[in-house]
Every structure is written in C-alpha cells, then in structure tokens.
Design an enzyme around this catalytic site. Structure first.
Site, PDB file in Angstrom:
ATOM      1  N   HIS A 316       0.787  -1.228   0.000  1.00 13.84           N
ATOM      2  CA  HIS A 316       0.000   0.000   0.000  1.00 13.84           C
ATOM      3  C   HIS A 316       0.825   1.287   0.000  1.00 13.84           C
ATOM      4  CE1 HIS A 316      -3.549   2.286   0.420  1.00 13.84           C
ATOM      5  NE2 HIS A 316      -4.109   1.704   1.451  1.00 13.84           N
ATOM      6  N   LYS A 400     -30.332   3.471  -5.001  1.00 18.89           N
ATOM      7  CA  LYS A 400     -30.587   4.660  -5.807  1.00 18.89           C
ATOM      8  C   LYS A 400     -32.087   4.895  -5.986  1.00 18.89           C
ATOM      9  CE  LYS A 400     -26.305   4.959  -8.483  1.00 18.89           C
ATOM     10  NZ  LYS A 400     -25.717   4.925  -9.848  1.00 18.89           N
ATOM     11  N   PHE A 402     -34.200   4.362  -3.812  1.00 18.73           N
ATOM     12  CA  PHE A 402     -34.598   5.014  -2.562  1.00 18.73           C
ATOM     13  C   PHE A 402     -34.159   6.473  -2.516  1.00 18.73           C
ATOM     14  CE2 PHE A 402     -34.358   0.659  -0.327  1.00 18.73           C
ATOM     15  CZ  PHE A 402     -35.737   0.488  -0.388  1.00 18.73           C
ATOM     16  N   LYS A 403     -33.503   6.934  -3.586  1.00 19.09           N
ATOM     17  CA  LYS A 403     -32.973   8.304  -3.670  1.00 19.09           C
ATOM     18  C   LYS A 403     -31.954   8.584  -2.560  1.00 19.09           C
ATOM     19  CE  LYS A 403     -37.165  10.085  -5.893  1.00 19.09           C
ATOM     20  NZ  LYS A 403     -36.581   9.822  -7.229  1.00 19.09           N
ATOM     21  N   SER A 405     -27.616   8.230  -1.493  1.00 14.16           N
ATOM     22  CA  SER A 405     -26.229   8.006  -1.890  1.00 14.16           C
ATOM     23  C   SER A 405     -25.820   6.611  -1.428  1.00 14.16           C
ATOM     24  CB  SER A 405     -25.317   9.046  -1.249  1.00 14.16           C
ATOM     25  OG  SER A 405     -23.993   8.569  -1.150  1.00 14.16           O
ATOM     26  N   PRO A 406     -25.380   5.726  -2.330  1.00 11.71           N
ATOM     27  CA  PRO A 406     -24.994   4.373  -1.896  1.00 11.71           C
ATOM     28  C   PRO A 406     -23.912   4.361  -0.830  1.00 11.71           C
ATOM     29  CG  PRO A 406     -25.291   4.416  -4.273  1.00 11.71           C
ATOM     30  CD  PRO A 406     -25.378   5.841  -3.804  1.00 11.71           C
ATOM     31  N   ASP A 407     -22.908   5.232  -0.973  1.00 15.73           N
ATOM     32  CA  ASP A 407     -21.836   5.243   0.014  1.00 15.73           C
ATOM     33  C   ASP A 407     -22.355   5.686   1.378  1.00 15.73           C
ATOM     34  OD1 ASP A 407     -18.785   5.224   0.605  1.00 15.73           O
ATOM     35  OD2 ASP A 407     -19.461   7.165   1.335  1.00 15.73           O
ATOM     36  N   TYR A 429     -13.372   6.291  10.565  1.00 16.30           N
ATOM     37  CA  TYR A 429     -12.594   6.821   9.432  1.00 16.30           C
ATOM     38  C   TYR A 429     -13.184   6.271   8.144  1.00 16.30           C
ATOM     39  CZ  TYR A 429      -8.408   7.183   6.337  1.00 16.30           C
ATOM     40  OH  TYR A 429      -7.535   7.431   5.308  1.00 16.30           O
ATOM     41  N   GLN A 531     -14.407   2.131   0.593  1.00 15.65           N
ATOM     42  CA  GLN A 531     -15.173   1.506  -0.480  1.00 15.65           C
ATOM     43  C   GLN A 531     -14.306   1.323  -1.727  1.00 15.65           C
ATOM     44  OE1 GLN A 531     -18.684   2.493  -3.753  1.00 15.65           O
ATOM     45  NE2 GLN A 531     -18.361   3.911  -2.058  1.00 15.65           N
TER      46      GLN A 531
END
Length: 599
Positions: A316, A400, A402-403, A405-407, A429, A531
């Site tokens: 990383h 979506k 459900f309107k 933001s997926p995150d 975090y 994510q």
C-alpha cells in the site's frame, strides 16, 4: 544497488497529459478546520469533556502560535518545488516509517470472481500475466488514458510505482526502488517457496499465451519436486528486522543478484497450492496465505490457486486502491490476442522459454531469521478474525431507487450496526480520495456526526415514529455526503491538523489542542472503512488499524453488497461475525423503513 534507475520526473503520454495543470492540495482556512473539528467531537464526548475541548480549541484559534503554524504550512505549500505539502509527511508516517509488518497491517487484497474460460490454474495465471503486461505496455508507450472523475482528471503520479518497483526495508524509514521498464520485461514467479524469473520476451518476440502457460507448467513441476527455505517470509517481518536480515542476504553476491532480479521484475505471480472455497478462506488465502510463497514488498502480486481461483495482493505504501482497481479490472476482462509477427506470416518456432530459478543461499544466520519471521507472521495472522457478508437482498440499484447516496447509505448501516452491537458510537474513518490534486492521495471523512448519532438513537427508541426516523436518516445521509465532498476537496480536518503538528520546530511547546485527550481519541479509528466497488470481486479487504477496532471494506455491487470485516482476537472481545450479522440486520431495517415510508 541504486534506489532508482528510472527518472521519476519524466512524465509522458496520455496518462500524464493533465499533470502540469492539476491544482495543488490546498491548506484549508484554520478557523474552518477548527470549527469542523469541534463539530466532529460533539457526538463522541460528554458535555463536560466537550466544553473543555471547545475552550482549548478556541485558545488555539486565537493564539499567536496557531496563526504562526498556519503561516508556516501555507509557506511550505507555496514553495515552488513542493508538489504537495502533505506528500512527504504522509508517505513516511503512514507507510515508509511504519515499522510493523506490512502483512497483515498495511497490505490489502482483491479476490476475483471465477473465470469460466479458464479450467486450469496455469491457464488463468498465463492470462493474468498477459493482461498485466498489456496494461504495463500502455503506460510505457503512452497510450493509457488518465483516470477521470466525471470531467475532472485525477493525478497519475502513483502509476509510476505500479510496475518494476519494490519497497525496500531500511531504518528508520523504507523507500521504493524503481527501475526502467525497458530491459526488465520479466516477472517473478513463486511456487513452493521457490522463486523463478520468467522473461516475457524471447528471441526478440513476446511470449504467447500458450508459451507462458507451458513455462508455468515447467515451473510448477520443478518447484513441487524440490524444497527450499521460505526466504519470502522475511518480507512479512517487522520492518527493522527485515532491514537487518536483508543485509544478511546481501552479504552473499548470489543473493544480491536474486534480490535484484525480484525487485526489478515487472510484478510478482504467486502460484499457490491451496484450493480456497468459502469467501473467508478465499480472502485469507489471497491476502496473506501461508506467507511462505510471497514477496510482500512488491506493489503488485497476483495470486493464483490450484483450483484456478485468483486474486491480487497490493503493497500500500505508494499506491492507494483506485489505480490497482483499474489494473485488476483490466486484467480480469482482458482477452489475449494471438501474436502476429511484423509483416504477417507464422509465429516462428522457438525452444523452451529460458526460465531461471532464483536460488537463495541460506546459511544458518538466514535460516534463523526465517524461523523468527515465520513466528511473527503466524502469530499476527492467527489474531485476524475475518468475516465476509454477502448481502443479496439488494444493492446499488435499489439504494438509488430510494434516492440515497450508496456510500452514505452503507456508512449509516455500519453506524447503526456498531451502535447496536456495542451500545455506543466510536470514531470512524472513511477514506476519501484527493487525487484531483497533484500527488493527492486521501483525506479522512469523520463519519460519526450529530445527525448520524441522532438517527441511530431514534432507531433504538420505540416512541419515535417511522416518519421521524426517515427524516433523521435523510439528514444523516445529507450530512455524510457533505463531509465526503469536503474531504475530496481537501477541506477535511485530519490532514490539516497533521500538517500543523508537523511544522512545529524542535523545542517548541506543543499546542494544547494536540495535548487534549480528545484529539487522540477522536482520531483513534475504532472503525476504519473504505469503499472499492467492482462487479468482478467476491471480496476485498485489509486489517483493522487498532486492536480495539474493526477494518470494514465494502463493495457496493449492482444487486448485492459485499462487506469484508476484520478485527483482532484479543482481550477486547470483538467479533467480525457478530458485526456482520448486525450490519445485515441494519440493512434489512433500513430497507423496510424506506419501503414503508413510500407506501
């Protein structure tokens, strides 16, 4: 051995066409950062502790020292030769100067979906090699396009450390060695703890898919007929120990040549004997395996198992997940083309590819070091408790609808699950990408907010109706989306506060804000989340960042959610399976809440 023989200042081709126009990472306004910091403390502290912290922050904001530290940071950011004011500090503090083993504490993995076109392990491995080398060639010849976030170009600097690179252990801080692409068209292959160098150009012509597969068959046959001291496990040791043990290896000229061949190779391929079945087995096996058949310092390690399953393990220190996500997706979808010689005609017949086994000399001092590294690795990995939740009730498309933001939706599910399991909220975090800036990497989104906490409490209070819960949920979503947006714009809290700490001069008193226990507590990440979303992964993940916390990696797929959870088996009694069960229940409850609200 040189640190680098590749000119890192040389940027050419389409990948780097926007580099000279990218904005620099800003230094946020001090008062704005301090206000956000105080706001992030509100759901985490008692009223008494919060009032004390507010007073300390206000004193810092008004102090000459606070203004002077801000001035120094702005001055650093404005220096003509400074591409990014944070870069050097962040790379050293978070990666190169970090002395714990990279496995399991730094590296991450992607576990790929099965490939129905590949029935044999070496067939799949050959296809992966072809795909990775094709991607590398596009960087080399300048045809790879830059990544874009809608219409905004992203920094391509980290691509310089993707191929023909290797992390090198050194006290007090490691470094990354890179070599030229040209003349180093070989990959390192590991099987049964034995290393082989596989040149991918023979007699001036690239190897065909069939030739690579045949070469891998020969490697497996040779390696499985012999045994070797698992020298690769040294890369999984404490970095200071590995630095000393690398010096032991370099005492032998033969070992120096082997190290050079591994470190300069394009990437590493690990051919593992394991046949992982479950998601948890697959994740463990891809991430670290037995540790004896790897070289964890290579930025890119592809892993192929004897049942033809495959994945990727990433070191990383110089690259975050988005560039390697792009590489892995390209490799997974790559369809090798038959080689056509210049001018047409048949492919000339050639003899066997000249594979070369890389044999380490292992005197008693090296064998002793290997045994010690094995103990460190086995102890560290045995503590890792891993669960993979494959939630199939819905995915990104339903969220979506459900309107939402997926995150932000997944972040709220995590908060609800944790609060139910542990009866509290803790500092969280979320990694937010800042690659819109030159040499940008990440900023922290502090996911716990007044709004998220109010909603979690409402979900536990039977007196609060569904309409009010939905209202609070959407307020929490909106707040989280705003926090992420600010972080992406370089307007977060944590990197700015780090910069202010770093410009302190030796002998200067530390400001009260950094002595306040709230500062250490609020940046002690009980939940470390991120994510990476791909339809081509069965899981992806990494470890927790504190013995008291969880590492949560989530993949928001079109019709399902995959959530990879790690924690330590220790005196704090955490359990990844339990948190997975609570996240599943939270996802069900949120769906039911929103469905009922629409009726």
């Amino acid at each position: 051995m040189p640190t680098s023989t590749r000119d890192q200042s040389h940027e050419y081709g389409r990948l780097f066409e926007y580099q000279s126009r990218l904005p620099r990472l800003p230094v946020p306004d001090l008062n704005s950062t301090l206000a956000k910091y105080v706001e992030s403390l509100e759901p985490l502290l008692s009223k008494e502790k919060l009032d004390r912290s507010k007073q300390i922050v206000e004193e810092f904001a008004q102090s000459d020292q606070g203004k002077e530290l801000q001035r120094r940071l702005q001055e650093r950011a404005a220096e003509p030769g400074c591409a990014n004011w944070l870069e050097e500090w962040w790379n050293d503090l978070s990666y190169m100067g970090y002395r714990d083993p990279v496995i399991p504490y730094v590296s991450y993995h992607y576990s790929f979906n099965d490939d129905p076109t590949c029935g044999r392990a070496n067939q799949r491995a050959a296809k992966i090699i072809c795909g990775a080398m094709a991607f590398r060639q596009m960087i080399f010849d300048g045809t790879l396009e830059p990544e874009m976030q809608k219409d905004t170009p992203l920094c391509s600097h980290s691509y310089k450390f993707m191929f023909n690179a290797c992390r090198i252990p050194k006290k007090p801080s490691d470094y990354c060695r890179t070599v030229e692409y040209s003349g180093n068209e070989h990959v390192t292959v590991v099987r049964s703890s034995q290393f082989f160098s596989l040149p991918l150009v023979h007699e001036g012509i690239p190897l065909t898919l069939e030739e690579i597969e045949a070469a891998l068959d020969r490697i497996v046959s040779e390696a499985d007929s012999n045994a070797a001291v698992p020298v690769g496990i040294l890369t999984a040791d404490n970095r200071d120990s590995w630095s000393e043990n690398r010096k032991l290896l370099l005492m032998s000229p033969e070992n120096a040549k082997v190290l050079d061949e591994i470190e300069s190779s394009a990437f590493l391929l690990s051919l593992e004997k394991d046949r992982p079945i479950t998601r948890e087995e697959f994740s463990h096996a891809t991430w670290h395996g037995s540790g004896r058949n790897r070289w964890f310092d290579k930025p890119c390690q592809f892993v192929v198992f004897d049942n033809a399953r495959a994945g990727f393990c990433g070191e990383h220190s110089m690259m975050d997940g988005t560039p390697t996500l792009r590489l892995a997706e390209f490799v997974i979808q790559y369809q090798p083309q038959k080689y056509q010689p210049p001018g047409g005609g048949a492919v000339p017949r050639r003899g066997n590819t000249p594979i070369r086994q890389l044999r380490f000399r292992t005197p008693p001092s090296v064998i002793k070091a290997v045994k010690q590294a094995e103990e460190v690795f086995d102890t560290g990995v045995a503590k890792q408790h891993l669960a993979v939740l494959d939630y199939r009730a819905y995915g990104k498309e339903q969220i979506k609808r459900f309107k939402c933001s997926p995150d932000a939706f997944i972040q709220m599910a995590i908060q609800l699950a944790y609060s139910r399991l542990h009866n509290c909220v803790r500092p969280t975090y979320e990694s937010s990408m800042t690659r819109k800036f030159l040499h940008g990497r990440t900023e922290t989104c502090r996911s716990v907010s007044r709004e998220s906490t109010a909603w979690c409490r409402a979900m536990a209070d039977p007196k609060i109706g569904k309409g009010e819960r939905v209202k609070l949920f959407r307020e929490a979503l909106n707040k989280h989306t705003r926090l992420v947006r600010e972080a992406v714009e370089g307007q977060g809290v944590d990197r700015h506060l780090l910069g202010l700490r770093m410009v302190l001069k030796p002998g200067e008193s530390k400001p009260g804000i950094f002595e306040d226990p709230a500062y250490a507590y609020s940046s002690h990440w009980y939940l470390s989340t991120s994510q990476i979303s791909s339809e081509h992964y069965t899981s992806y993940g990494w470890s927790e960042v504190t013995p008291k916390g969880y590492g949560i990696a989530y993949n928001i797929k079109k019709d399902d959610l995959i959530i990879h959870i790690t924690c330590m088996r220790n005196e704090y009694g955490l359990d990844s399976d339990h948190l997975a069960a609570y996240i599943e229940q939270a996802a069900d409850d949120i769906r039911d809440m929103l469905v009922e609200d629409r009726q």
